[in-house]
Enzyme design. Structure first.
Site, PDB file in Angstrom:
ATOM      1  N   GLY A   1       0.856  -1.189   0.000  1.00 58.02           N
ATOM      2  CA  GLY A   1       0.000   0.000   0.000  1.00 58.02           C
ATOM      3  C   GLY A   1       0.886   1.230   0.000  1.00 58.02           C
ATOM      4  O   GLY A   1       2.084   1.151  -0.280  1.00 58.02           O
TER       5      GLY A   1
ATOM      6  N   ALA B   1       2.156   2.868   2.375  1.00 60.03           N
ATOM      7  CA  ALA B   1       3.281   2.757   3.288  1.00 60.03           C
ATOM      8  C   ALA B   1       4.324   1.777   2.749  1.00 60.03           C
ATOM      9  O   ALA B   1       5.514   2.104   2.648  1.00 60.03           O
ATOM     10  CB  ALA B   1       2.792   2.323   4.667  1.00 60.03           C
TER      11      ALA B   1
ATOM     12  N   SER C   1     -16.894   9.848  -0.405  1.00 64.76           N
ATOM     13  CA  SER C   1     -15.807  10.641   0.167  1.00 64.76           C
ATOM     14  C   SER C   1     -16.283  11.763   1.089  1.00 64.76           C
ATOM     15  O   SER C   1     -17.291  12.424   0.846  1.00 64.76           O
ATOM     16  CB  SER C   1     -14.996  11.267  -0.960  1.00 64.76           C
ATOM     17  OG  SER C   1     -14.148  12.256  -0.429  1.00 64.76           O
TER      18      SER C   1
ATOM     19  N   ARG D   1     -15.292  13.074  11.804  1.00 66.13           N
ATOM     20  CA  ARG D   1     -16.084  11.905  11.438  1.00 66.13           C
ATOM     21  C   ARG D   1     -16.816  11.271  12.595  1.00 66.13           C
ATOM     22  O   ARG D   1     -17.967  10.840  12.456  1.00 66.13           O
ATOM     23  CB  ARG D   1     -15.155  10.869  10.824  1.00 66.13           C
ATOM     24  CG  ARG D   1     -14.629  11.347   9.514  1.00 66.13           C
ATOM     25  CD  ARG D   1     -13.583  10.433   8.993  1.00 66.13           C
ATOM     26  NE  ARG D   1     -13.188  10.914   7.672  1.00 66.13           N
ATOM     27  CZ  ARG D   1     -12.261  10.363   6.940  1.00 66.13           C
ATOM     28  NH1 ARG D   1     -11.591   9.328   7.393  1.00 66.13           N
ATOM     29  NH2 ARG D   1     -11.970  10.853   5.762  1.00 66.13           N
TER      30      ARG D   1
ATOM     31  N   GLU E   1      -1.281   2.228   8.235  1.00 63.75           N
ATOM     32  CA  GLU E   1      -2.443   1.972   9.085  1.00 63.75           C
ATOM     33  C   GLU E   1      -2.197   0.819  10.061  1.00 63.75           C
ATOM     34  O   GLU E   1      -2.849   0.718  11.096  1.00 63.75           O
ATOM     35  CB  GLU E   1      -3.668   1.668   8.200  1.00 63.75           C
ATOM     36  CG  GLU E   1      -4.966   1.660   8.971  1.00 63.75           C
ATOM     37  CD  GLU E   1      -6.200   1.458   8.082  1.00 63.75           C
ATOM     38  OE1 GLU E   1      -6.107   1.721   6.866  1.00 63.75           O
ATOM     39  OE2 GLU E   1      -7.248   1.059   8.610  1.00 63.75           O
TER      40      GLU E   1
ATOM     41  N   ARG F   1      -9.244   9.712  13.555  1.00 67.84           N
ATOM     42  CA  ARG F   1      -8.377  10.255  12.524  1.00 67.84           C
ATOM     43  C   ARG F   1      -9.131  11.299  11.738  1.00 67.84           C
ATOM     44  O   ARG F   1     -10.276  11.091  11.357  1.00 67.84           O
ATOM     45  CB  ARG F   1      -7.915   9.151  11.588  1.00 67.84           C
ATOM     46  CG  ARG F   1      -7.124   9.641  10.405  1.00 67.84           C
ATOM     47  CD  ARG F   1      -6.593   8.501   9.576  1.00 67.84           C
ATOM     48  NE  ARG F   1      -7.630   7.781   8.857  1.00 67.84           N
ATOM     49  CZ  ARG F   1      -8.195   8.206   7.738  1.00 67.84           C
ATOM     50  NH1 ARG F   1      -7.875   9.365   7.208  1.00 67.84           N
ATOM     51  NH2 ARG F   1      -9.126   7.473   7.139  1.00 67.84           N
TER      52      ARG F   1
ATOM     53  N   LEU G   1      -3.525   8.789   4.306  1.00 64.91           N
ATOM     54  CA  LEU G   1      -2.632   8.760   3.149  1.00 64.91           C
ATOM     55  C   LEU G   1      -1.344   9.475   3.512  1.00 64.91           C
ATOM     56  O   LEU G   1      -0.234   9.042   3.187  1.00 64.91           O
ATOM     57  CB  LEU G   1      -3.297   9.443   1.956  1.00 64.91           C
ATOM     58  CG  LEU G   1      -4.628   8.831   1.510  1.00 64.91           C
ATOM     59  CD1 LEU G   1      -5.156   9.550   0.274  1.00 64.91           C
ATOM     60  CD2 LEU G   1      -4.459   7.354   1.199  1.00 64.91           C
TER      61      LEU G   1
HETATM   62  C1  LIG Z   1     -12.839   3.740   0.948  1.00 60.30           C
HETATM   63  C2  LIG Z   1     -11.713   4.394   1.673  1.00 60.30           C
HETATM   64  C3  LIG Z   1     -11.404   5.728   1.433  1.00 60.30           C
HETATM   65  C4  LIG Z   1     -10.358   6.346   2.091  1.00 60.30           C
HETATM   66  N1  LIG Z   1     -10.094   7.642   1.818  1.00 60.30           N
HETATM   67  C5  LIG Z   1      -9.050   8.245   2.434  1.00 60.30           C
HETATM   68  C6  LIG Z   1      -8.715   9.578   2.131  1.00 60.30           C
HETATM   69  O1  LIG Z   1      -9.358  10.231   1.328  1.00 60.30           O
HETATM   70  N2  LIG Z   1      -7.665  10.126   2.727  1.00 60.30           N
HETATM   71  C7  LIG Z   1      -6.918   9.437   3.623  1.00 60.30           C
HETATM   72  O2  LIG Z   1      -5.953   9.991   4.113  1.00 60.30           O
HETATM   73  N3  LIG Z   1      -7.203   8.167   3.917  1.00 60.30           N
HETATM   74  C8  LIG Z   1      -8.252   7.549   3.357  1.00 60.30           C
HETATM   75  N4  LIG Z   1      -8.539   6.249   3.664  1.00 60.30           N
HETATM   76  C9  LIG Z   1      -7.674   5.490   4.548  1.00 60.30           C
HETATM   77  C10 LIG Z   1      -6.427   5.043   3.817  1.00 60.30           C
HETATM   78  O3  LIG Z   1      -6.747   4.682   2.517  1.00 60.30           O
HETATM   79  C11 LIG Z   1      -5.726   3.862   4.452  1.00 60.30           C
HETATM   80  O4  LIG Z   1      -5.627   4.035   5.780  1.00 60.30           O
HETATM   81  C12 LIG Z   1      -4.323   3.724   3.906  1.00 60.30           C
HETATM   82  O5  LIG Z   1      -4.356   3.698   2.523  1.00 60.30           O
HETATM   83  C13 LIG Z   1      -3.629   2.496   4.422  1.00 60.30           C
HETATM   84  O6  LIG Z   1      -2.423   2.321   3.719  1.00 60.30           O
HETATM   85  P1  LIG Z   1      -1.401   1.211   4.117  1.00 60.30           P
HETATM   86  O7  LIG Z   1      -0.249   1.346   3.225  1.00 60.30           O
HETATM   87  O8  LIG Z   1      -1.130   1.297   5.557  1.00 60.30           O
HETATM   88  O9  LIG Z   1      -2.120  -0.169   3.907  1.00 60.30           O
HETATM   89  P2  LIG Z   1      -2.899  -0.804   2.664  1.00 60.30           P
HETATM   90  O10 LIG Z   1      -2.993   0.094   1.525  1.00 60.30           O
HETATM   91  O11 LIG Z   1      -4.135  -1.393   3.224  1.00 60.30           O
HETATM   92  O12 LIG Z   1      -1.949  -1.957   2.198  1.00 60.30           O
HETATM   93  C14 LIG Z   1      -1.843  -3.171   2.865  1.00 60.30           C
HETATM   94  C15 LIG Z   1      -0.877  -4.035   2.114  1.00 60.30           C
HETATM   95  O13 LIG Z   1      -0.534  -5.133   2.920  1.00 60.30           O
HETATM   96  C16 LIG Z   1      -0.681  -6.317   2.214  1.00 60.30           C
HETATM   97  N5  LIG Z   1      -1.042  -7.343   3.156  1.00 60.30           N
HETATM   98  C17 LIG Z   1      -1.980  -7.289   4.137  1.00 60.30           C
HETATM   99  N6  LIG Z   1      -1.982  -8.437   4.816  1.00 60.30           N
HETATM  100  C18 LIG Z   1      -1.058  -9.228   4.269  1.00 60.30           C
HETATM  101  C19 LIG Z   1      -0.584 -10.531   4.532  1.00 60.30           C
HETATM  102  N7  LIG Z   1      -1.071 -11.255   5.531  1.00 60.30           N
HETATM  103  N8  LIG Z   1       0.385 -11.034   3.751  1.00 60.30           N
HETATM  104  C20 LIG Z   1       0.906 -10.307   2.747  1.00 60.30           C
HETATM  105  N9  LIG Z   1       0.518  -9.066   2.466  1.00 60.30           N
HETATM  106  C21 LIG Z   1      -0.454  -8.543   3.214  1.00 60.30           C
HETATM  107  C22 LIG Z   1      -1.711  -6.057   1.184  1.00 60.30           C
HETATM  108  O14 LIG Z   1      -1.513  -6.916   0.102  1.00 60.30           O
HETATM  109  C23 LIG Z   1      -1.410  -4.603   0.827  1.00 60.30           C
HETATM  110  O15 LIG Z   1      -0.412  -4.577  -0.138  1.00 60.30           O
HETATM  111  C24 LIG Z   1      -9.592   5.618   3.018  1.00 60.30           C
HETATM  112  C25 LIG Z   1      -9.901   4.291   3.256  1.00 60.30           C
HETATM  113  C26 LIG Z   1     -10.970   3.675   2.620  1.00 60.30           C
HETATM  114  C27 LIG Z   1     -11.319   2.285   2.971  1.00 60.30           C
END
Ligand SMILES: Cc1cc2nc3c(=O)[nH]c(=O)nc-3n(C[C@H](O)[C@H](O)[C@H](O)COP(=O)(O)OP(=O)(O)OC[C@H]3O[C@@H](n4cnc5c(N)ncnc54)[C@H](O)[C@@H]3O)c2cc1C
Ligand code: HEM
Ligand code: HEM
Ligand code: SF4
Ligand code: F3S
Ligand code: FES
Lengths: 663, 247, 236
Positions: A63, A65, A305, A352, A451, A461, A467
């Site tokens: 993701g 991160a 959104s 929120r 996250e 949050r 993001l």
């Molecule tokens: C619909 C929606 C809209 C949003 N809008 C906003 C916004 O406008 N602004 C904002 O700031 N935030 C927003 N958020 C929140 C934000 O999108 C997330 O908190 C953020 O993108 C999380 O990013 P991340 O990199 O931590 O994890 P993620 O993007 O969830 O990535 C997780 C990664 O881990 C991998 N993974 C997970 N478990 C395993 C496993 N067991 N084995 C191998 N790989 C695994 C997955 O394959 C993926 O690649 C929104 C969230 C949602 C649901």
């Protein structure tokens, strides 16, 4: 049974043991909060470029991160092994984020600054986040925008060619950068492209359709992971010098959420069971504007959104008897624009948690709209009629067109003519693995970003800051702090090490178990039941009674699951039921811990609202004397052992802790 | 409503598959297409038959994971992803044929799931702007004309689902490649690598076994993000320019 | 296969070895054809100006450029260009054809075309039909190997005698070929513009599409006038 430092016995006293207090030892506490990051960077250990090639970092998650961290570490010359369960790194759940990303650029000249972003974040999080982390987040936010623009992320621009901003809930400045309703997608594609560039350069190797099922820990140090190739079923071992979990949130514990279907807690939970603390698991964000549940077979909820609240007005009928009417037939004077009424300063742009709770109250009061389900209408109007009058149809289309289309596609109603119906839904979790200032968990060499960690958002949050946190962690924080660790990495082990053998065996046994129980209930049916319990009792409003009931019910459900689940097929093929079984097994354990955490926290803070702790007018009431701490939970052991609570005290020096008000 | 399903079943990449028939009752109009398949799978699980494997993740039309050929159309009859397709687009008693994407470069892994990693390799070959973290100048130092920024955005919305390939009679990935070329090519940041990017990406797409484009236009009709055929022309133009520059 | 650990990326790629290079060759040669058929059609229409004008024109074709070029010189230049173009055009067509059939060996059980024109889907078979026609046409009117109606004298006479109702099938062959030509041009003209990169926005694409229909009608229609008029006795 617990010896509590607090004045009262915890509501959850029967369910946990109190452990030692903990503290973050990495932030340089001899300087003031604004100086900490500079200071930390200045004194962090460095790794000689020539040695980096030989250092292997295991990066789970692609993701925002994970992809940004993998790309950046790859650019620096480390050897990165990247994992995700999707078929491409580009599909990580971050792709779904719609509204935008915050940054303290002050391009609008409206008084924004690092301090103000920091202030909004801490206040928005209801004074339950760690001050040092939140400050750093605000501090690096501006560089994120620079980086993304350089990569070609097509942010919205003004006619002069400069970047545009919009405002988001909970703040009074306009600091949100966006790319229509697809900000997460555009940011992730940028990070993904940077990642793929490193794959071509040979520094990063991607393993798609691989799921992490176990963490390998030796003497409190993370050494690697066990993964399952989701196509061949092969159980593989990957060992390295550090492990990073950027595996996202666990909102799917509620079954219905706005998260992607595959979002899971497994990676984090496995680490938790191997010793990593889980921070504030009960802090869940319920997003106020999602498309309401429409039926029994629904598999997920769709977010509309938060940016829509910029121009859309939220209302319900004043009179119950109007609820079934066509909203266009309800005259202005019979509408209750309740957010504007209760919170005149912020109006529709309150945070929120507040917007969600008010929507719930309106519906509980019998003034909800939409179809009646079990005697209650669960929906409120989000109305663009005024905005269309004021800005014109075209302008509204340009700004929100794709969101409107999505709404129409799902509900078959045209939001240009009828107000949208929305209702709160689970969206994000503030809780996650506990980390220190370096984003390192209490398991040495195990870093947690995005996250998946608990660190920056507190109990709630603000919009557009997940993001920001994901990219801050990945591009600008982790690369420094992990280098500090990698300068003196622990010794590597090989695959014959007993810890590896044991971890691998455990994974295989678990899989074997699922495939041989041969029970009668599908994995999904358990997931739905768990989700229902969580939503009812650990959702928008929580109470001692409800949570206690939920804990007992989840325990029963868990016992039944292990005896009675039905998973067909074999281990050595692509087997989606098997994948889900493992995830649901972990959700069941997590759900229990969330309820225990919620039960213990007998205060209301941000997204965590305890019915017992509210002000006379129904606002959340914090109890700072007792609960100004991070709850870091240690795995207690299998059934019969209670989890151990470690408290990290929160103190504020750059900002004064006070009651949060948006009135 | 009741429907009949004809679904491609194939245990794994190495085994031959075939179409199977299923009947499904109690389908509601509000279900999404994938929720309908979830229901089918619950039934199959109950009967002890291996559930149908299909890909999906976000279920809101943005991740590009879902990928079904429904009644001969990629993502089905609507201009949307499979996960955004609802059963109200079908009638009681309909027979629905469901197949995986068919392309040599997208081998079937199981049932309706294909391997699209070829798209990742196309991006690896050049679908990026080289900007190391930390080296970026202040964002507003580089204004971008609104029209260009908008166009870049319009085509950057590609979700990499592969419907364009699935729908193209030539099995060509030109719409996907063209979208990326156009996105990065519209921006000032994308200029330094422009020539090499197009040459490398096209070479990789050819190598992966995608067909050449003969401008038939089915790709753009199938594209859930409505990426226009323009991008293919842009792709060709960029390649021609690179040719002129001797790459 | 999946989860590729070591990516296989192409090294040392060259623009000239891509499928798009083949397409560009096709487009350029296609343009040559368009130019040729336009002129050829214009020449044929001189039939309506009477025998003298037409024969004069046929003669003039051969003396054009004299004395710089020998008798028939220009014609040979045209022939060479055309021949090379046919080779290039057909080579790329077949190369792309074989690529496309390798790109999808497993056919769909059910496949619907949504926007594709029939013309665009018939390009390859239409091209083959045109090629066969050209061979026939050369044997008929250039080398006179196929002699449908005795041995008439001048080009005009040969032409007119060929399309008499008595040998209606000759006219039918030509008219069918013109249908194939129309379809090939309908999509071909649009395709040239796409391939050369001149239609990268909605407006230019609409224009290219219109040009396709327009040229198809004008050229194929213009050609068809001659056999039709002869068949129906308007020209004799
Ligand atoms: C619909 C929606 C809209 C949003 N809008 C906003 C916004 O406008 N602004 C904002 O700031 N935030 C927003 N958020 C929140 C934000 O999108 C997330 O908190 C953020 O993108 C999380 O990013 P991340 O990199 O931590 O994890 P993620 O993007 O969830 O990535 C997780 C990664 O881990 C991998 N993974 C997970 N478990 C395993 C496993 N067991 N084995 C191998 N790989 C695994 C997955 O394959 C993926 O690649 C929104 C969230 C949602 C649901
Ligand atoms: C040798 C037999 C021929 C074959 C197999 C053939 C086949 C094709 C094919 C496959 C295309 C590509 C279609 C596309 O891009 O959509 C094409 C394009 C074209 N053909 Fe032909 N063709 C042949 C002869 C001709 C002739 C005789 C003419 C002229 C009268 C002609 C004119 C064109 C034109 C103008 C194009 C468009 C070029 C482009 O695609 O960019 N072709 N042909
Ligand atoms: C109704 C349609 C057509 C008619 C009546 C027609 C007529 C003729 C005539 C009379 C000639 C002989 C000219 C001369 O030798 O002086 C000729 C030559 C020729 N035509 Fe056509 N033609 C038609 C269509 C076409 C088409 C569609 C093509 C190509 C796609 C074509 C290609 C040629 C070629 C290549 C020659 C030979 C030129 C040379 O090298 O001498 N013709 N045609
Ligand atoms: S161009 Fe359209 S159809 Fe092709 S991959 Fe992108 S979004 Fe899917
Ligand atoms: S359908 Fe195929 S032929 Fe080209 S225009 Fe689209 S890729
Ligand atoms: S499941 Fe994400 S686009 Fe359909």
């Amino acid at each position: 049974m617990t010896e509590s430092t607090t004045t009262r016995v915890s509501d959850a006293a029967d369910y946990f043991t109190l452990g030692d207090a903990i503290a973050d030892t990495k932030a340089p506490h001899d300087v003031s909060v604004p100086q900490m990051w500079e200071e930390r960077k200045a004194h962090a250990n460095l790794v000689n470029p020539a040695n980096r090639r030989k250092i292997k970092v295991i990066m789970v998650g692609t993701g925002l991160a994970g992809a940004s961290a993998a790309a950046t570490l790859g650019e620096a010359g480390y050897h990165v092994e990247s994992f995700c369960y999707q078929d491409s790194p580009r599909r990580a759940h971050s792709i779904a984020a719609q509204g935008g990303i915050n940054a303290a650029k002050n391009y609008r000249n409206d008084g924004d600054s690092v301090y103000r972003l920091f202030y909004d974040t801490v206040k928005g999080g209801d004074f339950r986040s760690r001050e040092s982390n939140s400050w750093r987040l605000a501090e690096v936010s501006a560089s994120i925008i620079d980086q993304c623009v350089a990569q070609g992320v097509p942010f919205a621009r003004e006619y002069g060619g400069l970047l545009d901003n919009r405002s988001f809930g909970g703040v009074q400045v306009s600091r949100t950068f966006y790319a229509r309703g697809q900000t997460g997608q555009q940011l992730l594609i940028g990070a993904y492209q940077a990642l793929e560039r490193q794959v071509a350069a040979g520094t990063v190797t991607t393993h798609t359709r691989h799921e992490m099922l176990e963490l390998v820990v030796v003497d409190g140090v993370a050494k690697g992971i066990i993964v399952r190739d989701m196509v061949t079923g092969e159980i593989e071992t990957h060992l390295g010098d550090a492990v990073v979990l950027a595996t996202g949130g666990y909102g799917n514990v509620y079954f219905l959420s706005t998260n992607a279907m595959g979002c899971n807690v497994t990676a984090a939970w496995r680490a938790h069971r191997k010793g990593a603390y889980m921070g504030n698991p009960c802090y869940t964000q319920i997003h106020p504007t999602c498309i309401p549940v429409s039926g029994e077979n629904q598999s997920k909820l769709t977010l509309m959104s938060e940016s829509l609240r910029n121009d859309g007005r939220i209302w319900v009928p004043k009179k119950k008897e109007d609820c079934a009417k066509d909203p266009r037939d309800i005259p202005e004077e019979d509408r209750d624009y309740y957010l504007e009424r209760i919170y005149p300063a912020f109006g529709n742009l309150v945070p929120r948690d507040i917007a969600s709770r008010q929507a719930k109250y309106m519906c509980d009061d019998g003034r909800g709209v939409g179809p009646e389900v079990d005697g209650v209408r669960r929906g409120v109007y989000l109305d663009f009629a005024d905005a269309i009058d004021r800005l014109g149809l075209e302008a509204v289309k340009t700004k929100y067109g794709n969101l409107f289309d999505m709404y129409k596609q799902i509900t078959a109603e045209n939001p240009y003519e009828l107000p949208m119906r929305v209702y709160p839904a689970v969206h994000y979790v503030m809780g996650g693995l506990w980390v220190d200032y370096d984003l390192e968990s209490n398991v040495s060499g195990l870093f947690v970003a995005g996250e998946a960690n608990f660190s920056d958002q507190g109990a709630n949050r603000l919009g557009a800051s997940a993001l920001m946190q994901g990219l801050a962690d990945g591009y600008f924080v982790l690369p420094y702090t992990i280098a500090n660790y990698l300068a003196h990495p622990a010794e590597r082990i090989d695959e014959s090490h007993p810890a590896v053998v044991e971890a691998k065996q455990a994974v295989e046994e678990r899989i074997n178990h699922f495939l041989t129980v041969n029970g009668t209930r599908s994995v999904d049916s358990y997931h739905k039941e768990l989700g229902h319990l969580m939503w009812e009792y650990c959702g928008m409003e929580r109470s001692k009674e409800g949570l206690t009931h939920a804990i007992e019910s989840i325990r029963e459900l868990k016992a039944d699951f292990w005896k009675n689940v039905k998973v067909l097929g074999t281990a050595d093929t692509l087997n989606q039921s098997l994948e889900r079984a493992g995830r649901v097994a972990d959700f069941l354990e997590l759900g229990e811990l969330m309820c225990i955490d919620a039960l213990n926290r007998r205060e209301s803070a941000g997204g965590h609202f305890r019915a017992e702790s509210q002000t006379p007018d129904g606002e959340a009431e914090r109890i700072d004397e007792e609960f100004a701490y991070v709850a870091a939970w240690e795995w207690g052991g299998e059934d019969g052992h209670t989890p151990v609570l470690h408290q990290e005290a929160l103190s504020y020096e750059a900002i004064e802790m006070k009651a949060r008000s948006y009135k | 409503m009741k429907i009949k399903l004809k679904i491609w079943r194939q245990p794994n990449a190495g085994t031959k598959g075939a179409m199977h028939d299923y009947d499904l009752a109690e389908v509601s109009e509000d279900m999404s297409f994938l929720e309908m398949l979830d229901l089918l799978n619950e039934n199959l699980n109950e009967q002890g038959e291996d559930p149908v494997a299909f890909d999906s993740d976000c279920r809101e039309g943005i991740c590009g994971t879902c990928s079904l050929m429904i009644n001969g159309q990629a993502h089905g009859p609507d201009v949307a992803t499979t996960c955004q397709l609802h059963m109200r687009s079908f009638k009681d008693g309909d027979t629905i044929t469901v197949e995986p994407w068919r392309a040599e470069a997208f081998p079937v892994l199981k049932d309706l799931i294909v391997d699209r990693s070829a798209f990742d390799r196309i991006i690896q070959s050049g679908g990026f702007i080289s900007a190391n973290t930390g080296s970026a100048p202040e964002a507003n130092n580089l204004p971008v004309e609104k029209a260009k920024a908008d166009r870049a955005f319009d085509v950057a919305t590609c979700i990499g689902c592969g419907a364009c390939v699935a729908a193209c009679p030539n099995g060509s990935a030109s719409l996907f490649v063209g979208a990326k070329i156009t996105h990065l090519g519209e921006l000032p940041q994308g200029q330094p690598e422009r020539d090499m990017r197009v040459v490398d990406m096209v070479a990789q797409a050819d190598y992966e076994g995608f067909g050449g484009c003969t401008n038939i236009g089915e790709c753009t009709a199938a594209c859930p993000k409505e990426i226009p055929q323009d991008v293919i022309s842009q792709l060709n133009k960029d390649l021609r320019t690179a040719m002129k520059h001797g790459h | 296969m999946t989860c590729v650990a070591t990516p296989t990326l192409v090294k040392g790629s060259r623009s000239t070895r891509s499928t798009i290079a083949l397409k560009i060759l096709m487009a350029v040669t296609g343009l040559v054809f368009i130019g040729y058929v336009l002129l050829h059609m214009y020449g044929n229409l001189k039939v309506f100006a009477g025998q003298e004008a037409f024969d004069e024109y046929a003669h003039h074709l051969r003396t054009f450029g004299e004395p710089m070029l020998p008798y028939g010189g220009l014609l040979w230049v045209i022939r060479a260009v055309l021949l090379l173009s046919v080779i290039g055009h057909a080579y790329s067509a077949f190369a792309l054809w074989s690529r496309a059939s390798k790109a999808r060996t497993h056919k769909y059980v059910m496949m619907k075309a949504v926007t594709a024109t029939l013309s665009s889907r018939m390009m390859r078979w239409g091209g083959v039909a045109l090629l066969l026609f050209v061979v026939f046409h050369l044997l008929h009117l250039t080398t006179h190997t196929i002699n449908v109606n005795g041995d008439p004298g001048s080009p005009y006479e040969r032409l007119v005698s060929s399309f008499q109702p008595g040998q209606w099938w000759v006219a039918v062959i030509y008219l069918l070929a013109m249908l194939a030509l129309a379809m090939h041009l309908r999509h071909g003209v649009f395709s040239v513009s796409q391939t050369l990169g001149y239609s990268n926005n909605a407006r230019s694409r609409a224009r290219a599409n219109f040009a396709g229909v327009f040229l198809a009608v004008v050229i194929a229609g213009g050609f068809a006038l001659v056999p039709l008029s002869i068949l129906f006795g308007i020209v004799d």
